[in-house]
Design a protein around this motif. Structure first.
Motif, short mmCIF file in Angstrom:
data_model
loop_
_atom_site.label_atom_id
_atom_site.label_comp_id
_atom_site.label_asym_id
_atom_site.label_seq_id
_atom_site.Cartn_x
_atom_site.Cartn_y
_atom_site.Cartn_z
N ASP A 72 20.51 -12.95 8.70
CA ASP A 72 21.80 -13.28 8.09
C ASP A 72 21.81 -13.19 6.56
OD1 ASP A 72 20.27 -15.50 7.53
OD2 ASP A 72 21.71 -16.95 8.31
N TRP A 73 20.80 -12.57 5.94
CA TRP A 73 20.74 -12.42 4.48
C TRP A 73 21.83 -11.47 4.01
CZ3 TRP A 73 20.47 -8.44 1.12
CH2 TRP A 73 20.21 -8.75 -0.21
N ALA A 74 22.46 -11.80 2.88
CA ALA A 74 23.44 -10.91 2.24
C ALA A 74 23.57 -11.28 0.77
CB ALA A 74 24.79 -11.01 2.93
N ALA A 75 23.94 -10.30 -0.04
CA ALA A 75 24.24 -10.52 -1.46
C ALA A 75 25.41 -9.62 -1.82
CB ALA A 75 23.03 -10.20 -2.34
N SER A 76 26.32 -10.15 -2.63
CA SER A 76 27.50 -9.36 -2.98
C SER A 76 27.86 -9.55 -4.45
CB SER A 76 28.70 -9.76 -2.12
OG SER A 76 29.22 -10.99 -2.55
N THR A 77 28.72 -8.67 -4.95
CA THR A 77 29.20 -8.79 -6.32
C THR A 77 30.16 -9.96 -6.46
OG1 THR A 77 30.87 -7.09 -5.88
CG2 THR A 77 28.85 -6.37 -6.98
N GLU A 78 30.55 -10.58 -5.35
CA GLU A 78 31.32 -11.82 -5.42
C GLU A 78 30.42 -12.95 -5.94
OE1 GLU A 78 34.23 -14.54 -2.65
OE2 GLU A 78 32.71 -13.32 -1.67
N GLU A 79 29.12 -12.90 -5.56
CA GLU A 79 28.15 -13.93 -5.93
C GLU A 79 27.36 -13.57 -7.18
OE1 GLU A 79 25.95 -13.53 -2.42
OE2 GLU A 79 27.33 -14.68 -1.20
N LEU A 80 27.00 -12.30 -7.32
CA LEU A 80 26.19 -11.82 -8.44
C LEU A 80 27.06 -10.96 -9.36
CD1 LEU A 80 23.01 -10.85 -6.41
CD2 LEU A 80 23.37 -12.91 -7.76
N ALA A 81 26.66 -10.82 -10.60
CA ALA A 81 27.49 -10.19 -11.61
C ALA A 81 27.66 -8.68 -11.45
CB ALA A 81 26.95 -10.50 -13.01
N SER A 82 26.66 -7.99 -10.92
CA SER A 82 26.74 -6.53 -10.91
C SER A 82 26.13 -5.94 -9.64
CB SER A 82 26.01 -5.95 -12.12
OG SER A 82 24.60 -6.14 -11.97
N ARG A 83 26.48 -4.68 -9.38
CA ARG A 83 25.88 -3.97 -8.25
C ARG A 83 24.38 -3.83 -8.43
NH1 ARG A 83 29.67 0.78 -5.83
NH2 ARG A 83 27.83 0.95 -4.52
N SER A 84 23.94 -3.72 -9.68
CA SER A 84 22.51 -3.62 -9.97
C SER A 84 21.78 -4.88 -9.52
CB SER A 84 22.31 -3.39 -11.47
OG SER A 84 20.94 -3.35 -11.77
N GLU A 85 22.35 -6.05 -9.81
CA GLU A 85 21.74 -7.31 -9.37
C GLU A 85 21.72 -7.42 -7.84
OE1 GLU A 85 22.47 -10.66 -12.70
OE2 GLU A 85 24.29 -9.88 -11.74
N VAL A 86 22.80 -6.96 -7.20
CA VAL A 86 22.87 -6.96 -5.74
C VAL A 86 21.79 -6.05 -5.18
CG1 VAL A 86 24.30 -6.35 -3.75
CG2 VAL A 86 25.33 -7.55 -5.68
N GLY A 87 21.63 -4.87 -5.77
CA GLY A 87 20.60 -3.93 -5.34
C GLY A 87 19.20 -4.49 -5.53
N ASN A 88 18.96 -5.13 -6.65
CA ASN A 88 17.64 -5.74 -6.90
C ASN A 88 17.34 -6.83 -5.89
OD1 ASN A 88 17.18 -4.07 -9.09
ND2 ASN A 88 17.87 -5.57 -10.59
N ALA A 89 18.34 -7.64 -5.55
CA ALA A 89 18.16 -8.69 -4.55
C ALA A 89 17.86 -8.08 -3.19
CB ALA A 89 19.40 -9.58 -4.49
N ALA A 90 18.52 -6.98 -2.86
CA ALA A 90 18.30 -6.30 -1.57
C ALA A 90 16.88 -5.74 -1.49
CB ALA A 90 19.32 -5.19 -1.38
N VAL A 91 16.42 -5.13 -2.57
CA VAL A 91 15.05 -4.60 -2.60
C VAL A 91 14.05 -5.74 -2.43
CG1 VAL A 91 13.31 -3.52 -4.07
CG2 VAL A 91 15.61 -2.55 -3.94
N ALA A 92 14.28 -6.85 -3.11
CA ALA A 92 13.38 -7.99 -2.99
C ALA A 92 13.35 -8.51 -1.56
CB ALA A 92 13.80 -9.10 -3.96
N HIS A 93 14.51 -8.60 -0.91
CA HIS A 93 14.55 -9.06 0.48
C HIS A 93 13.79 -8.10 1.39
CE1 HIS A 93 15.86 -11.00 4.13
NE2 HIS A 93 16.25 -9.82 4.60
#
Length: 60
Positions: free
Chosen positions: A12-33
């Motif tokens: 159920d992991w997810a990250a979005s630009t609603e929660e994080l400031a940029s698509r780059s931050e969302v992408g970094n969080a996805a890579v980390a997961h």
């Protein structure tokens, strides 16, 4: 409103630009997961209508 979301195809992991400031931050969080869990990540664009209509999703 329009958001970009990365989500896990296996949990159920997810990250979005609603929660994080940029698509780059969302992408970094996805890579980390992915690195931590080995799970596959997918993405989609989410559009929230201004007037109480239902949520629309467009997968990429």
């Amino acid at each position: 409103m329009h958001y970009f979301e990365n989500y896990c195809a296996e949990c159920d992991w997810a990250a979005s630009t609603e929660e994080l400031a940029s698509r780059s931050e969302v992408g970094n969080a996805a890579v980390a997961h992915h690195v931590e869990s080995g799970h596959e990540i997918d993405s989609r664009s989410l559009t929230f209508p201004a007037s109480g209509s239902s949520l629309r999703s467009t997968s990429h």
